[in-house]
Scaffold this motif. Structure first.
Motif, PDB file in Angstrom:
ATOM      1  N   GLY A   2       0.840  -1.193   0.000  1.00 50.27           N
ATOM      2  CA  GLY A   2       0.000   0.000   0.000  1.00 50.27           C
ATOM      3  C   GLY A   2       0.869   1.235   0.000  1.00 50.27           C
ATOM      4  O   GLY A   2       1.863   1.298   0.730  1.00 50.27           O
ATOM      5  N   PHE A   3       0.507   2.228  -0.850  1.00 50.47           N
ATOM      6  CA  PHE A   3       1.332   3.427  -0.982  1.00 50.47           C
ATOM      7  C   PHE A   3       0.473   4.676  -1.061  1.00 50.47           C
ATOM      8  O   PHE A   3      -0.628   4.666  -1.615  1.00 50.47           O
ATOM      9  N   PHE A   4       0.982   5.742  -0.476  1.00 48.34           N
ATOM     10  CA  PHE A   4       0.371   7.065  -0.546  1.00 48.34           C
ATOM     11  C   PHE A   4       1.237   7.963  -1.422  1.00 48.34           C
ATOM     12  O   PHE A   4       2.464   7.840  -1.422  1.00 48.34           O
ATOM     13  N   ILE A   5       0.594   8.912  -2.105  1.00 47.63           N
ATOM     14  CA  ILE A   5       1.335  10.008  -2.739  1.00 47.63           C
ATOM     15  C   ILE A   5       1.072  11.261  -1.908  1.00 47.63           C
ATOM     16  O   ILE A   5      -0.069  11.549  -1.543  1.00 47.63           O
ATOM     17  N   TYR A   6       2.149  11.938  -1.579  1.00 45.48           N
ATOM     18  CA  TYR A   6       2.091  13.124  -0.722  1.00 45.48           C
ATOM     19  C   TYR A   6       2.405  14.380  -1.529  1.00 45.48           C
ATOM     20  O   TYR A   6       3.263  14.362  -2.403  1.00 45.48           O
ATOM     21  N   VAL A   7       1.728  15.464  -1.167  1.00 44.77           N
ATOM     22  CA  VAL A   7       2.141  16.803  -1.575  1.00 44.77           C
ATOM     23  C   VAL A   7       2.515  17.510  -0.288  1.00 44.77           C
ATOM     24  O   VAL A   7       1.659  17.722   0.578  1.00 44.77           O
ATOM     25  N   ASN A   8       3.788  17.797  -0.139  1.00 41.89           N
ATOM     26  CA  ASN A   8       4.361  18.248   1.125  1.00 41.89           C
ATOM     27  C   ASN A   8       4.052  17.179   2.184  1.00 41.89           C
ATOM     28  O   ASN A   8       4.574  16.082   2.063  1.00 41.89           O
ATOM     29  N   HIS A   9       3.201  17.420   3.153  1.00 40.32           N
ATOM     30  CA  HIS A   9       2.916  16.383   4.155  1.00 40.32           C
ATOM     31  C   HIS A   9       1.473  15.895   4.085  1.00 40.32           C
ATOM     32  O   HIS A   9       1.005  15.219   4.997  1.00 40.32           O
ATOM     33  N   VAL A  22      -1.546  13.675   2.286  1.00 41.73           N
ATOM     34  CA  VAL A  22      -1.833  12.538   1.400  1.00 41.73           C
ATOM     35  C   VAL A  22      -2.914  12.959   0.397  1.00 41.73           C
ATOM     36  O   VAL A  22      -3.991  13.410   0.790  1.00 41.73           O
ATOM     37  N   LEU A  23      -2.603  12.796  -0.902  1.00 40.73           N
ATOM     38  CA  LEU A  23      -3.574  13.162  -1.936  1.00 40.73           C
ATOM     39  C   LEU A  23      -4.033  11.983  -2.776  1.00 40.73           C
ATOM     40  O   LEU A  23      -4.954  12.128  -3.578  1.00 40.73           O
ATOM     41  N   GLY A  24      -3.424  10.832  -2.607  1.00 40.42           N
ATOM     42  CA  GLY A  24      -3.838   9.660  -3.379  1.00 40.42           C
ATOM     43  C   GLY A  24      -3.233   8.408  -2.794  1.00 40.42           C
ATOM     44  O   GLY A  24      -2.329   8.466  -1.954  1.00 40.42           O
ATOM     45  N   ALA A  25      -3.757   7.254  -3.222  1.00 36.29           N
ATOM     46  CA  ALA A  25      -3.269   5.979  -2.676  1.00 36.29           C
ATOM     47  C   ALA A  25      -3.489   4.858  -3.674  1.00 36.29           C
ATOM     48  O   ALA A  25      -4.378   4.923  -4.530  1.00 36.29           O
ATOM     49  N   THR A  26      -2.649   3.825  -3.573  1.00 31.05           N
ATOM     50  CA  THR A  26      -2.863   2.561  -4.291  1.00 31.05           C
ATOM     51  C   THR A  26      -2.635   1.420  -3.320  1.00 31.05           C
ATOM     52  O   THR A  26      -1.884   1.546  -2.337  1.00 31.05           O
ATOM     53  N   TRP A  27      -3.287   0.306  -3.581  1.00 30.66           N
ATOM     54  CA  TRP A  27      -3.168  -0.861  -2.717  1.00 30.66           C
ATOM     55  C   TRP A  27      -3.146  -2.101  -3.609  1.00 30.66           C
ATOM     56  O   TRP A  27      -3.928  -2.213  -4.561  1.00 30.66           O
ATOM     57  N   GLY A  56      -2.150   4.985 -10.038  1.00 26.19           N
ATOM     58  CA  GLY A  56      -2.925   6.122  -9.560  1.00 26.19           C
ATOM     59  C   GLY A  56      -2.493   7.390 -10.265  1.00 26.19           C
ATOM     60  O   GLY A  56      -1.417   7.446 -10.866  1.00 26.19           O
ATOM     61  N   SER A  57      -3.336   8.395 -10.199  1.00 24.42           N
ATOM     62  CA  SER A  57      -2.982   9.695 -10.769  1.00 24.42           C
ATOM     63  C   SER A  57      -3.707  10.791 -10.007  1.00 24.42           C
ATOM     64  O   SER A  57      -4.783  10.569  -9.446  1.00 24.42           O
ATOM     65  N   ILE A  58      -3.090  11.956  -9.966  1.00 21.20           N
ATOM     66  CA  ILE A  58      -3.692  13.137  -9.347  1.00 21.20           C
ATOM     67  C   ILE A  58      -3.411  14.354 -10.216  1.00 21.20           C
ATOM     68  O   ILE A  58      -2.436  14.381 -10.977  1.00 21.20           O
ATOM     69  N   VAL A  59      -4.276  15.346 -10.099  1.00 22.72           N
ATOM     70  CA  VAL A  59      -4.066  16.659 -10.707  1.00 22.72           C
ATOM     71  C   VAL A  59      -4.112  17.658  -9.563  1.00 22.72           C
ATOM     72  O   VAL A  59      -5.069  17.664  -8.782  1.00 22.72           O
ATOM     73  N   VAL A  60      -3.075  18.460  -9.435  1.00 21.61           N
ATOM     74  CA  VAL A  60      -2.959  19.325  -8.262  1.00 21.61           C
ATOM     75  C   VAL A  60      -2.275  20.643  -8.620  1.00 21.61           C
ATOM     76  O   VAL A  60      -1.374  20.674  -9.462  1.00 21.61           O
ATOM     77  N   SER A  61      -2.723  21.719  -7.983  1.00 19.88           N
ATOM     78  CA  SER A  61      -2.087  23.014  -8.144  1.00 19.88           C
ATOM     79  C   SER A  61      -0.940  23.124  -7.137  1.00 19.88           C
ATOM     80  O   SER A  61      -1.140  22.919  -5.939  1.00 19.88           O
ATOM     81  N   LEU A  62       0.259  23.417  -7.637  1.00 27.04           N
ATOM     82  CA  LEU A  62       1.442  23.503  -6.773  1.00 27.04           C
ATOM     83  C   LEU A  62       2.022  24.910  -6.784  1.00 27.04           C
ATOM     84  O   LEU A  62       1.934  25.625  -7.788  1.00 27.04           O
ATOM     85  N   ASN A  63       2.625  25.260  -5.682  1.00 26.52           N
ATOM     86  CA  ASN A  63       3.458  26.453  -5.602  1.00 26.52           C
ATOM     87  C   ASN A  63       4.892  26.048  -5.899  1.00 26.52           C
ATOM     88  O   ASN A  63       5.254  24.868  -5.781  1.00 26.52           O
ATOM     89  N   ALA A  64       5.723  26.996  -6.246  1.00 23.11           N
ATOM     90  CA  ALA A  64       7.148  26.699  -6.427  1.00 23.11           C
ATOM     91  C   ALA A  64       7.699  26.127  -5.126  1.00 23.11           C
ATOM     92  O   ALA A  64       7.340  26.580  -4.041  1.00 23.11           O
ATOM     93  N   ASN A  65       8.518  25.086  -5.233  1.00 24.95           N
ATOM     94  CA  ASN A  65       9.186  24.403  -4.119  1.00 24.95           C
ATOM     95  C   ASN A  65       8.287  23.468  -3.321  1.00 24.95           C
ATOM     96  O   ASN A  65       8.717  22.935  -2.297  1.00 24.95           O
ATOM     97  N   ASP A  66       7.037  23.230  -3.751  1.00 19.94           N
ATOM     98  CA  ASP A  66       6.229  22.170  -3.142  1.00 19.94           C
ATOM     99  C   ASP A  66       6.845  20.823  -3.501  1.00 19.94           C
ATOM    100  O   ASP A  66       7.400  20.656  -4.592  1.00 19.94           O
ATOM    101  N   ASN A  67       6.756  19.852  -2.585  1.00 14.58           N
ATOM    102  CA  ASN A  67       7.347  18.527  -2.777  1.00 14.58           C
ATOM    103  C   ASN A  67       6.271  17.469  -2.997  1.00 14.58           C
ATOM    104  O   ASN A  67       5.248  17.475  -2.314  1.00 14.58           O
ATOM    105  N   VAL A  68       6.541  16.553  -3.915  1.00 13.63           N
ATOM    106  CA  VAL A  68       5.636  15.439  -4.206  1.00 13.63           C
ATOM    107  C   VAL A  68       6.460  14.154  -4.158  1.00 13.63           C
ATOM    108  O   VAL A  68       7.527  14.074  -4.777  1.00 13.63           O
TER     109      VAL A  68
END
Length: 197
Positions: free
Chosen positions: A128-135, A137-142, A157-169
């Motif tokens: 099982g895995f999560f995808i994070y934007v900064n800290h 959780v925005l998505g998961a697969t199992w 999995g896939s996500i569409v997200v608005s990011l600021n400069a220097n945000d981490n994924v």
């Protein structure tokens, strides 16, 4: 003071301004070809100005592209809880946002981004895995496989997200996995992303 005024008058008598505001020496108006010289100069200046405006507009409206694609070079046995997946085989990294040593994508510029990932699960277990934007959780697969030999699972999995400069994924395990995460020539566990605008 009178000398300065006379100097300015004499200078102005030798110069004219056309309708576009370009200053033209009076000498260019003399002779049979003066009209063509003036028109050529005006058109040339207009073309240069239009080219500069278009270049500036394109620079403003078309930010540098950002895209990456990477996969794990080798399989990972039983990742523990909160284990970061490192996609160390980088095939595309336009904009240099993805770090192959940490597995983290850092947005080089703000915008709307798409991320997609695929995890292959090995025999006899669960992942099982999560995808994070900064800290966050925005998505998961199992994934789950049973006891049948050569039973593998593929989860994407896939996500569409608005990011600021220097945000981490990044991608981390959501559980203590009880089997391998598979990545080899037959099945690549991968991570990709790109900016839409």
């Amino acid at each position: 003071m009178a000398v300065e005024i006379n100097t300015l008058k004499n200078r102005d008598n030798h110069m004219l301004k056309n309708s576009e505001g370009f200053t033209i020496p009076r000498d260019d108006i003399k002779g049979n070809n003066s009209s063509n010289k003036i028109k050529t100069r005006i058109v040339s200046n207009q073309v240069t100005l239009k080219g500069e405006m278009e270049r500036h507009r394109n620079t403003r409206l078309s930010p540098e592209p950002v895209a990456f694609y990477a996969y794990m070079y080798a399989s990972e046995p039983n990742p523990s809880l909160h284990h970061a997946l490192i996609f160390d085989e980088v095939k595309t990294n336009v904009g240099s946002g993805y770090n192959q040593f940490s597995g983290v994508f850092t947005a080089p510029s703000p915008g709307l981004y798409v991320f997609t990932w695929t995890i292959y699960t090995g025999n006899h277990g669960q992942t099982g895995f999560f995808i994070y934007v900064n800290h966050e959780v925005l998505g998961a697969t199992w994934g789950e496989t049973d006891g049948v030999a050569r039973d593998f699972d593929s989860d994407s999995g896939s996500i569409v997200v608005s990011l600021n400069a220097n945000d981490n994924v990044y991608i981390r395990s959501a559980m203590a996995c009880s089997t391998y995460v598979i990545s080899d020539e037959g099945a690549r566990t991968s991570f990709a992303g790109w900016r839409l605008n």
